[in-house]
Design a protein around this motif. Structure first.
Motif, PDB file in Angstrom:
ATOM      1  N   SER A  60       0.830  -1.200   0.000  1.00 35.10           N
ATOM      2  CA  SER A  60       0.000   0.000   0.000  1.00 35.10           C
ATOM      3  C   SER A  60       0.865   1.251   0.000  1.00 35.10           C
ATOM      4  CB  SER A  60      -0.922   0.000   1.225  1.00 35.10           C
ATOM      5  OG  SER A  60      -1.700   1.168   1.274  1.00 35.10           O
ATOM      6  N   GLY A  61       1.959   1.213   0.743  1.00 37.32           N
ATOM      7  CA  GLY A  61       2.866   2.353   0.744  1.00 37.32           C
ATOM      8  C   GLY A  61       3.540   2.558  -0.591  1.00 37.32           C
ATOM      9  N   MET A  62       3.889   1.462  -1.262  1.00 36.69           N
ATOM     10  CA  MET A  62       4.568   1.559  -2.552  1.00 36.69           C
ATOM     11  C   MET A  62       3.668   2.127  -3.648  1.00 36.69           C
ATOM     12  SD  MET A  62       7.655   0.682  -1.979  1.00 36.69           S
ATOM     13  CE  MET A  62       8.296   0.497  -3.654  1.00 36.69           C
ATOM     14  N   VAL A  63       2.343   1.905  -3.515  1.00 41.99           N
ATOM     15  CA  VAL A  63       1.424   2.419  -4.537  1.00 41.99           C
ATOM     16  C   VAL A  63       0.630   3.613  -4.006  1.00 41.99           C
ATOM     17  CG1 VAL A  63       1.230   0.185  -5.684  1.00 41.99           C
ATOM     18  CG2 VAL A  63      -0.391   0.774  -3.867  1.00 41.99           C
ATOM     19  N   ALA A  64       1.141   4.209  -2.931  1.00 40.82           N
ATOM     20  CA  ALA A  64       0.531   5.414  -2.345  1.00 40.82           C
ATOM     21  C   ALA A  64      -0.938   5.196  -2.000  1.00 40.82           C
ATOM     22  CB  ALA A  64       0.687   6.588  -3.300  1.00 40.82           C
ATOM     23  N   GLY A  65      -1.273   3.980  -1.565  1.00 39.05           N
ATOM     24  CA  GLY A  65      -2.632   3.686  -1.154  1.00 39.05           C
ATOM     25  C   GLY A  65      -3.607   3.461  -2.285  1.00 39.05           C
ATOM     26  N   GLN A  66      -3.140   3.524  -3.521  1.00 30.96           N
ATOM     27  CA  GLN A  66      -4.020   3.351  -4.682  1.00 30.96           C
ATOM     28  C   GLN A  66      -4.063   1.866  -5.060  1.00 30.96           C
ATOM     29  OE1 GLN A  66      -5.765   6.078  -5.796  1.00 30.96           O
ATOM     30  NE2 GLN A  66      -4.752   7.010  -4.028  1.00 30.96           N
ATOM     31  N   LEU A  67      -4.828   1.084  -4.302  1.00 33.03           N
ATOM     32  CA  LEU A  67      -4.852  -0.367  -4.509  1.00 33.03           C
ATOM     33  C   LEU A  67      -5.634  -0.764  -5.756  1.00 33.03           C
ATOM     34  CD1 LEU A  67      -5.410  -1.464  -0.800  1.00 33.03           C
ATOM     35  CD2 LEU A  67      -3.256  -1.329  -2.060  1.00 33.03           C
ATOM     36  N   GLY A  68      -6.637  -0.014  -6.118  1.00 32.35           N
ATOM     37  CA  GLY A  68      -7.398  -0.305  -7.331  1.00 32.35           C
ATOM     38  C   GLY A  68      -8.537  -1.280  -7.079  1.00 32.35           C
ATOM     39  N   ASP A  69      -9.494  -1.302  -8.016  1.00 35.48           N
ATOM     40  CA  ASP A  69     -10.673  -2.149  -7.876  1.00 35.48           C
ATOM     41  C   ASP A  69     -10.347  -3.637  -7.969  1.00 35.48           C
ATOM     42  OD1 ASP A  69     -12.209   0.122  -7.632  1.00 35.48           O
ATOM     43  OD2 ASP A  69     -12.754   0.200  -9.768  1.00 35.48           O
ATOM     44  N   GLY A  70      -9.250  -3.971  -8.617  1.00 39.62           N
ATOM     45  CA  GLY A  70      -8.909  -5.379  -8.804  1.00 39.62           C
ATOM     46  C   GLY A  70      -8.099  -5.977  -7.672  1.00 39.62           C
ATOM     47  N   TYR A  71      -7.885  -5.240  -6.615  1.00 34.11           N
ATOM     48  CA  TYR A  71      -7.091  -5.728  -5.484  1.00 34.11           C
ATOM     49  C   TYR A  71      -7.842  -6.833  -4.754  1.00 34.11           C
ATOM     50  CZ  TYR A  71      -4.547  -5.526  -1.034  1.00 34.11           C
ATOM     51  OH  TYR A  71      -3.828  -5.827   0.085  1.00 34.11           O
ATOM     52  N   ARG A  72      -7.161  -7.972  -4.495  1.00 23.44           N
ATOM     53  CA  ARG A  72      -7.804  -9.126  -3.865  1.00 23.44           C
ATOM     54  C   ARG A  72      -7.041  -9.610  -2.629  1.00 23.44           C
ATOM     55  NH1 ARG A  72     -11.196  -7.309  -6.456  1.00 23.44           N
ATOM     56  NH2 ARG A  72     -12.401  -8.241  -8.157  1.00 23.44           N
ATOM     57  N   GLY A  73      -6.322  -8.740  -1.960  1.00 11.35           N
ATOM     58  CA  GLY A  73      -5.678  -9.119  -0.710  1.00 11.35           C
ATOM     59  C   GLY A  73      -4.353  -9.822  -0.908  1.00 11.35           C
ATOM     60  N   ALA A  74      -4.048 -10.763  -0.001  1.00 11.09           N
ATOM     61  CA  ALA A  74      -2.755 -11.441  -0.022  1.00 11.09           C
ATOM     62  C   ALA A  74      -2.903 -12.877   0.439  1.00 11.09           C
ATOM     63  CB  ALA A  74      -1.755 -10.703   0.870  1.00 11.09           C
ATOM     64  N   VAL A  75      -1.996 -13.723  -0.024  1.00 11.30           N
ATOM     65  CA  VAL A  75      -1.905 -15.109   0.440  1.00 11.30           C
ATOM     66  C   VAL A  75      -0.445 -15.384   0.782  1.00 11.30           C
ATOM     67  CG1 VAL A  75      -3.931 -15.974  -0.782  1.00 11.30           C
ATOM     68  CG2 VAL A  75      -1.707 -15.962  -1.929  1.00 11.30           C
ATOM     69  N   SER A  76      -0.232 -16.244   1.785  1.00 13.75           N
ATOM     70  CA  SER A  76       1.131 -16.535   2.240  1.00 13.75           C
ATOM     71  C   SER A  76       1.352 -18.032   2.375  1.00 13.75           C
ATOM     72  CB  SER A  76       1.404 -15.863   3.591  1.00 13.75           C
ATOM     73  OG  SER A  76       1.394 -14.459   3.479  1.00 13.75           O
ATOM     74  N   VAL A  77       2.539 -18.473   1.981  1.00 10.43           N
ATOM     75  CA  VAL A  77       2.967 -19.862   2.132  1.00 10.43           C
ATOM     76  C   VAL A  77       4.370 -19.863   2.723  1.00 10.43           C
ATOM     77  CG1 VAL A  77       1.540 -20.771   0.252  1.00 10.43           C
ATOM     78  CG2 VAL A  77       3.845 -19.906  -0.234  1.00 10.43           C
ATOM     79  N   PRO A  78       4.765 -20.943   3.386  1.00 16.38           N
ATOM     80  CA  PRO A  78       6.124 -20.999   3.940  1.00 16.38           C
ATOM     81  C   PRO A  78       7.175 -20.839   2.857  1.00 16.38           C
ATOM     82  CG  PRO A  78       4.762 -22.741   4.864  1.00 16.38           C
ATOM     83  CD  PRO A  78       3.976 -22.144   3.737  1.00 16.38           C
ATOM     84  N   GLY A  79       8.226 -20.072   3.151  1.00 17.97           N
ATOM     85  CA  GLY A  79       9.333 -19.915   2.217  1.00 17.97           C
ATOM     86  C   GLY A  79      10.319 -21.064   2.336  1.00 17.97           C
ATOM     87  N   GLU A  80      11.416 -20.959   1.638  1.00 17.74           N
ATOM     88  CA  GLU A  80      12.413 -22.024   1.654  1.00 17.74           C
ATOM     89  C   GLU A  80      13.151 -22.093   2.980  1.00 17.74           C
ATOM     90  OE1 GLU A  80      14.992 -21.619  -1.666  1.00 17.74           O
ATOM     91  OE2 GLU A  80      13.406 -21.949  -3.166  1.00 17.74           O
ATOM     92  N   ASP A  81      13.319 -20.968   3.650  1.00 18.23           N
ATOM     93  CA  ASP A  81      14.037 -20.924   4.921  1.00 18.23           C
ATOM     94  C   ASP A  81      13.056 -20.956   6.084  1.00 18.23           C
ATOM     95  OD1 ASP A  81      16.512 -20.727   3.625  1.00 18.23           O
ATOM     96  OD2 ASP A  81      16.302 -18.540   3.448  1.00 18.23           O
ATOM     97  N   LEU A  82      13.456 -21.576   7.186  1.00 23.20           N
ATOM     98  CA  LEU A  82      12.611 -21.693   8.363  1.00 23.20           C
ATOM     99  C   LEU A  82      12.249 -20.310   8.898  1.00 23.20           C
ATOM    100  CD1 LEU A  82      11.366 -23.658  10.439  1.00 23.20           C
ATOM    101  CD2 LEU A  82      13.463 -23.413  11.770  1.00 23.20           C
ATOM    102  N   GLY A  83      10.960 -20.112   9.157  1.00 22.89           N
ATOM    103  CA  GLY A  83      10.497 -18.847   9.712  1.00 22.89           C
ATOM    104  C   GLY A  83      10.272 -17.750   8.695  1.00 22.89           C
ATOM    105  N   VAL A  84      10.518 -18.045   7.421  1.00 23.24           N
ATOM    106  CA  VAL A  84      10.327 -17.061   6.353  1.00 23.24           C
ATOM    107  C   VAL A  84       9.044 -17.393   5.593  1.00 23.24           C
ATOM    108  CG1 VAL A  84      11.259 -16.112   4.206  1.00 23.24           C
ATOM    109  CG2 VAL A  84      12.788 -16.623   6.131  1.00 23.24           C
ATOM    110  N   TRP A  85       8.261 -16.363   5.296  1.00 27.50           N
ATOM    111  CA  TRP A  85       7.017 -16.534   4.550  1.00 27.50           C
ATOM    112  C   TRP A  85       7.113 -15.852   3.191  1.00 27.50           C
ATOM    113  CZ3 TRP A  85       2.955 -19.501   6.122  1.00 27.50           C
ATOM    114  CH2 TRP A  85       3.002 -19.952   7.455  1.00 27.50           C
ATOM    115  N   ARG A  86       6.555 -16.496   2.204  1.00 23.81           N
ATOM    116  CA  ARG A  86       6.435 -15.922   0.859  1.00 23.81           C
ATOM    117  C   ARG A  86       4.997 -15.444   0.705  1.00 23.81           C
ATOM    118  NH1 ARG A  86       5.818 -18.991  -4.833  1.00 23.81           N
ATOM    119  NH2 ARG A  86       5.986 -17.178  -6.216  1.00 23.81           N
TER     120      ARG A  86
END
Length: 292
Positions: A60-86
Protein backbone atom coordinates in the motif's frame (compact mmCIF):
# COMPACT_ATOMS: atom_id res chain seq x y z
CA UNK A 1 -16.15 -11.42 31.26
CA UNK A 2 -12.81 -10.26 32.67
CA UNK A 3 -11.78 -11.76 36.00
CA UNK A 4 -8.65 -11.23 38.03
CA UNK A 5 -8.04 -14.92 38.74
CA UNK A 6 -4.90 -15.29 40.81
CA UNK A 7 -4.99 -19.13 40.81
CA UNK A 8 -5.11 -19.18 37.00
CA UNK A 9 -2.19 -16.75 36.77
CA UNK A 10 -0.20 -18.96 39.11
CA UNK A 11 -0.97 -21.97 36.95
CA UNK A 12 0.49 -20.23 33.93
CA UNK A 13 3.69 -19.63 35.88
CA UNK A 14 3.85 -22.98 37.67
CA UNK A 15 1.93 -25.69 35.78
CA UNK A 16 3.19 -28.38 38.15
CA UNK A 17 0.45 -27.26 40.54
CA UNK A 18 -2.09 -28.62 38.05
CA UNK A 19 -1.47 -32.28 38.69
CA UNK A 20 -4.45 -33.24 40.79
CA UNK A 21 -4.92 -36.29 38.61
CA UNK A 22 -7.64 -37.88 40.71
CA UNK A 23 -9.94 -35.00 39.70
CA UNK A 24 -9.02 -35.08 36.00
CA UNK A 25 -11.00 -36.99 33.33
CA UNK A 26 -9.92 -40.37 32.00
CA UNK A 27 -9.47 -39.01 28.46
CA UNK A 28 -7.09 -36.24 29.56
CA UNK A 29 -4.32 -37.38 27.18
CA UNK A 30 -6.69 -37.21 24.21
CA UNK A 31 -7.90 -33.77 25.23
CA UNK A 32 -4.38 -32.45 25.70
CA UNK A 33 -3.39 -33.78 22.26
CA UNK A 34 -6.37 -31.93 20.78
CA UNK A 35 -5.36 -28.76 22.61
CA UNK A 36 -1.81 -28.99 21.27
CA UNK A 37 -3.13 -29.38 17.71
CA UNK A 38 -5.37 -26.33 18.19
CA UNK A 39 -2.42 -24.40 19.60
CA UNK A 40 -0.28 -25.23 16.56
CA UNK A 41 -3.06 -24.27 14.15
CA UNK A 42 -3.76 -21.02 16.00
CA UNK A 43 -0.08 -20.07 15.85
CA UNK A 44 -0.07 -20.78 12.11
CA UNK A 45 -3.11 -18.53 11.66
CA UNK A 46 -1.31 -15.77 13.50
CA UNK A 47 1.86 -16.17 11.43
CA UNK A 48 -0.05 -16.15 8.13
CA UNK A 49 -2.08 -13.10 9.06
CA UNK A 50 1.06 -11.27 10.20
CA UNK A 51 2.81 -12.05 6.91
CA UNK A 52 -0.25 -10.95 4.94
CA UNK A 53 -0.58 -7.71 6.92
CA UNK A 54 3.10 -6.74 6.69
CA UNK A 55 3.17 -7.33 2.94
CA UNK A 56 -0.10 -5.49 2.33
CA UNK A 57 1.05 -2.52 4.38
CA UNK A 58 4.31 -2.35 2.42
CA UNK A 59 2.53 -2.68 -0.93
CA UNK A 60 0.00 0.00 0.00
CA UNK A 61 2.87 2.35 0.74
CA UNK A 62 4.57 1.56 -2.55
CA UNK A 63 1.42 2.42 -4.54
CA UNK A 64 0.53 5.41 -2.34
CA UNK A 65 -2.63 3.69 -1.15
CA UNK A 66 -4.02 3.35 -4.68
CA UNK A 67 -4.85 -0.37 -4.51
CA UNK A 68 -7.40 -0.31 -7.33
CA UNK A 69 -10.67 -2.15 -7.88
CA UNK A 70 -8.91 -5.38 -8.80
CA UNK A 71 -7.09 -5.73 -5.48
CA UNK A 72 -7.80 -9.13 -3.86
CA UNK A 73 -5.68 -9.12 -0.71
CA UNK A 74 -2.76 -11.44 -0.02
CA UNK A 75 -1.90 -15.11 0.44
CA UNK A 76 1.13 -16.53 2.24
CA UNK A 77 2.97 -19.86 2.13
CA UNK A 78 6.12 -21.00 3.94
CA UNK A 79 9.33 -19.91 2.22
CA UNK A 80 12.41 -22.02 1.65
CA UNK A 81 14.04 -20.92 4.92
CA UNK A 82 12.61 -21.69 8.36
CA UNK A 83 10.50 -18.85 9.71
CA UNK A 84 10.33 -17.06 6.35
CA UNK A 85 7.02 -16.53 4.55
CA UNK A 86 6.43 -15.92 0.86
CA UNK A 87 3.51 -13.56 0.39
CA UNK A 88 1.75 -12.74 -2.86
CA UNK A 89 -0.29 -9.57 -3.30
CA UNK A 90 -3.23 -10.74 -5.38
CA UNK A 91 -4.99 -8.76 -8.07
CA UNK A 92 -7.72 -9.37 -10.62
CA UNK A 93 -7.56 -6.44 -13.01
CA UNK A 94 -10.23 -6.71 -15.65
CA UNK A 95 -13.13 -7.90 -13.49
CA UNK A 96 -14.30 -11.13 -11.85
CA UNK A 97 -13.84 -13.18 -15.04
CA UNK A 98 -10.21 -12.11 -15.37
CA UNK A 99 -7.36 -14.31 -14.10
CA UNK A 100 -5.89 -13.80 -10.64
CA UNK A 101 -2.36 -12.39 -10.87
CA UNK A 102 0.52 -11.42 -8.62
CA UNK A 103 0.77 -7.65 -8.18
CA UNK A 104 3.81 -8.03 -5.95
CA UNK A 105 5.76 -10.67 -4.02
CA UNK A 106 7.36 -10.40 -0.58
CA UNK A 107 9.53 -12.41 1.72
CA UNK A 108 8.88 -11.67 5.40
CA UNK A 109 9.98 -12.98 8.78
CA UNK A 110 8.78 -11.93 12.24
CA UNK A 111 7.06 -8.87 10.80
CA UNK A 112 10.08 -7.70 8.79
CA UNK A 113 10.35 -7.32 5.01
CA UNK A 114 13.25 -9.38 3.65
CA UNK A 115 12.57 -9.05 -0.06
CA UNK A 116 10.21 -7.26 -2.42
CA UNK A 117 9.30 -7.68 -6.10
CA UNK A 118 6.77 -5.41 -7.80
CA UNK A 119 5.19 -6.62 -11.05
CA UNK A 120 4.34 -3.97 -13.63
CA UNK A 121 1.07 -3.88 -15.48
CA UNK A 122 1.14 -6.17 -18.50
CA UNK A 123 3.79 -8.52 -17.09
CA UNK A 124 2.03 -9.70 -13.94
CA UNK A 125 2.29 -13.51 -13.64
CA UNK A 126 -0.93 -15.48 -13.33
CA UNK A 127 -1.28 -17.47 -10.13
CA UNK A 128 -1.01 -21.25 -10.32
CA UNK A 129 -1.22 -24.27 -8.07
CA UNK A 130 -1.59 -23.75 -4.32
CA UNK A 131 -1.40 -19.96 -4.59
CA UNK A 132 -4.26 -19.88 -7.07
CA UNK A 133 -6.37 -22.22 -4.94
CA UNK A 134 -5.79 -20.10 -1.83
CA UNK A 135 -6.50 -16.83 -3.61
CA UNK A 136 -9.74 -18.21 -5.02
CA UNK A 137 -10.70 -19.53 -1.60
CA UNK A 138 -10.33 -16.11 -0.02
CA UNK A 139 -12.80 -14.76 -2.57
CA UNK A 140 -15.43 -17.51 -2.40
CA UNK A 141 -15.25 -18.56 1.29
CA UNK A 142 -16.87 -15.40 2.73
CA UNK A 143 -19.51 -15.55 0.01
CA UNK A 144 -20.29 -19.13 1.03
CA UNK A 145 -20.62 -18.08 4.67
CA UNK A 146 -22.94 -15.19 3.83
CA UNK A 147 -25.06 -17.39 1.53
CA UNK A 148 -25.40 -20.29 3.96
CA UNK A 149 -28.84 -20.61 5.57
CA UNK A 150 -27.07 -21.75 8.76
CA UNK A 151 -25.10 -18.53 9.12
CA UNK A 152 -26.01 -16.28 12.03
CA UNK A 153 -24.73 -12.92 13.19
CA UNK A 154 -24.81 -10.90 16.39
CA UNK A 155 -26.65 -7.67 17.04
CA UNK A 156 -26.28 -5.82 20.35
CA UNK A 157 -24.70 -8.87 21.95
CA UNK A 158 -27.47 -11.28 20.91
CA UNK A 159 -27.80 -13.73 18.03
CA UNK A 160 -29.67 -12.03 15.22
CA UNK A 161 -29.80 -14.65 12.47
CA UNK A 162 -30.64 -12.74 9.32
CA UNK A 163 -32.02 -9.78 11.25
CA UNK A 164 -32.22 -6.60 9.21
CA UNK A 165 -29.70 -4.04 10.35
CA UNK A 166 -27.06 -6.52 11.50
CA UNK A 167 -23.71 -5.97 9.81
CA UNK A 168 -20.58 -8.12 9.81
CA UNK A 169 -16.97 -7.38 9.01
CA UNK A 170 -15.10 -10.52 7.93
CA UNK A 171 -11.36 -11.14 7.79
CA UNK A 172 -10.60 -14.12 5.57
CA UNK A 173 -7.39 -16.14 5.74
CA UNK A 174 -6.51 -19.22 3.67
CA UNK A 175 -4.00 -21.49 5.36
CA UNK A 176 -1.27 -23.24 3.34
CA UNK A 177 -2.41 -26.59 1.89
CA UNK A 178 -1.43 -29.89 3.47
CA UNK A 179 0.62 -32.46 1.55
CA UNK A 180 -2.53 -33.84 -0.10
CA UNK A 181 -3.50 -30.36 -1.35
CA UNK A 182 -6.49 -29.86 0.95
CA UNK A 183 -6.67 -26.75 3.13
CA UNK A 184 -8.92 -24.70 5.40
CA UNK A 185 -9.93 -21.09 5.01
CA UNK A 186 -11.09 -19.19 8.07
CA UNK A 187 -13.69 -16.46 7.79
CA UNK A 188 -13.14 -14.52 11.00
CA UNK A 189 -15.81 -12.32 12.52
CA UNK A 190 -14.49 -8.82 13.01
CA UNK A 191 -13.39 -6.25 13.38
CA UNK A 192 -10.27 -7.40 15.22
CA UNK A 193 -9.25 -4.15 16.89
CA UNK A 194 -7.67 -2.79 20.04
CA UNK A 195 -10.08 -2.99 22.94
CA UNK A 196 -12.59 -5.46 21.50
CA UNK A 197 -12.35 -8.77 19.63
CA UNK A 198 -15.33 -11.07 18.92
CA UNK A 199 -14.93 -14.59 20.35
CA UNK A 200 -17.71 -16.10 18.26
CA UNK A 201 -19.32 -16.37 14.83
CA UNK A 202 -16.02 -17.40 13.25
CA UNK A 203 -16.30 -19.91 10.40
CA UNK A 204 -14.06 -22.54 8.83
CA UNK A 205 -14.50 -23.49 5.17
CA UNK A 206 -12.71 -26.61 3.94
CA UNK A 207 -11.39 -27.05 0.40
CA UNK A 208 -10.42 -30.55 -0.71
CA UNK A 209 -7.43 -31.47 -2.88
CA UNK A 210 -9.49 -30.70 -6.00
CA UNK A 211 -10.52 -27.27 -4.78
CA UNK A 212 -14.10 -28.33 -4.05
CA UNK A 213 -15.57 -26.19 -1.31
CA UNK A 214 -17.28 -27.69 1.73
CA UNK A 215 -20.10 -26.28 3.83
CA UNK A 216 -19.12 -23.45 6.21
CA UNK A 217 -18.58 -24.75 9.75
CA UNK A 218 -19.23 -22.52 12.75
CA UNK A 219 -16.15 -22.78 14.97
CA UNK A 220 -17.45 -21.00 18.08
CA UNK A 221 -21.14 -20.25 18.60
CA UNK A 222 -21.30 -17.19 20.84
CA UNK A 223 -21.90 -13.45 20.64
CA UNK A 224 -19.31 -12.84 23.35
CA UNK A 225 -16.69 -10.15 22.75
CA UNK A 226 -13.35 -9.92 24.55
CA UNK A 227 -13.02 -6.34 25.76
CA UNK A 228 -10.38 -4.52 27.78
CA UNK A 229 -9.31 -1.06 28.87
CA UNK A 230 -5.87 -0.08 27.58
CA UNK A 231 -5.53 2.33 30.51
CA UNK A 232 -6.09 -0.38 33.12
CA UNK A 233 -2.85 -0.49 35.19
CA UNK A 234 -3.54 -4.14 36.14
CA UNK A 235 -4.39 -5.27 32.62
CA UNK A 236 -1.41 -7.62 32.27
CA UNK A 237 -2.44 -9.53 35.39
CA UNK A 238 -6.05 -10.05 34.39
CA UNK A 239 -7.53 -13.24 32.94
CA UNK A 240 -10.45 -13.26 30.53
CA UNK A 241 -12.52 -16.42 31.07
CA UNK A 242 -14.87 -17.89 28.50
CA UNK A 243 -16.94 -21.07 28.48
CA UNK A 244 -16.76 -23.39 25.48
CA UNK A 245 -19.50 -26.03 25.95
CA UNK A 246 -19.19 -27.30 22.37
CA UNK A 247 -15.67 -28.68 22.80
CA UNK A 248 -13.45 -30.70 25.10
CA UNK A 249 -10.43 -28.43 24.57
CA UNK A 250 -9.86 -24.88 23.24
CA UNK A 251 -10.22 -24.42 19.50
CA UNK A 252 -7.76 -22.86 17.09
CA UNK A 253 -9.58 -19.53 16.90
CA UNK A 254 -9.47 -19.15 20.68
CA UNK A 255 -5.72 -19.80 20.73
CA UNK A 256 -5.32 -17.34 17.85
CA UNK A 257 -7.29 -14.66 19.70
CA UNK A 258 -5.18 -15.18 22.81
CA UNK A 259 -2.22 -13.92 20.74
CA UNK A 260 -4.03 -10.63 20.15
CA UNK A 261 -5.25 -9.71 23.63
CA UNK A 262 -3.07 -8.01 26.28
CA UNK A 263 -4.16 -10.32 29.10
CA UNK A 264 -4.23 -14.05 29.77
CA UNK A 265 -7.27 -16.14 28.85
CA UNK A 266 -8.97 -19.14 30.34
CA UNK A 267 -11.24 -21.53 28.43
CA UNK A 268 -13.67 -23.72 30.39
CA UNK A 269 -14.68 -26.98 28.70
CA UNK A 270 -17.02 -28.77 31.04
CA UNK A 271 -14.98 -29.82 34.06
CA UNK A 272 -11.61 -28.53 32.81
CA UNK A 273 -10.05 -25.05 32.90
CA UNK A 274 -7.41 -24.33 30.23
CA UNK A 275 -5.06 -21.37 30.97
CA UNK A 276 -3.80 -19.59 27.84
CA UNK A 277 -1.44 -16.71 27.10
CA UNK A 278 0.10 -15.47 23.85
CA UNK A 279 -1.39 -18.37 21.91
CA UNK A 280 0.12 -21.01 24.20
CA UNK A 281 -1.97 -23.39 26.31
CA UNK A 282 -0.75 -24.32 29.78
CA UNK A 283 -1.59 -27.70 31.36
CA UNK A 284 -5.27 -27.82 32.35
CA UNK A 285 -6.69 -28.01 35.87
CA UNK A 286 -10.06 -28.96 37.34
CA UNK A 287 -12.46 -26.03 37.23
CA UNK A 288 -12.78 -26.03 41.02
CA UNK A 289 -9.02 -25.63 41.48
CA UNK A 290 -8.94 -22.69 39.05
CA UNK A 291 -11.32 -20.78 41.29
CA UNK A 292 -13.88 -20.43 38.50
Amino acid sequence: MIRSLVPAALLLAAPAMALAQEAMPDNLAERMAGARAAETLGMQMGAVLQANAVAQRQYSGMVAGQLGDGYRGAVSVPGEDLGVWRTIIVGQPGGEDAPLVALAEYETSQGEILGETLHLSGVRPELEGDLLAMARAQVVAPRAVIASPETSVCLDGEEAGEAEGASVTYLTVALPPAEDGAFDTYVLNGPLENGAIPLGKHYRVHFDEFGVIGDPELVTDTCEVVTWDEEDPELATRVYVTEYPEGEWPNAVQTFISQLVPMSMGVVTGDIFWPMAGGMIAPPVPVAEAGY
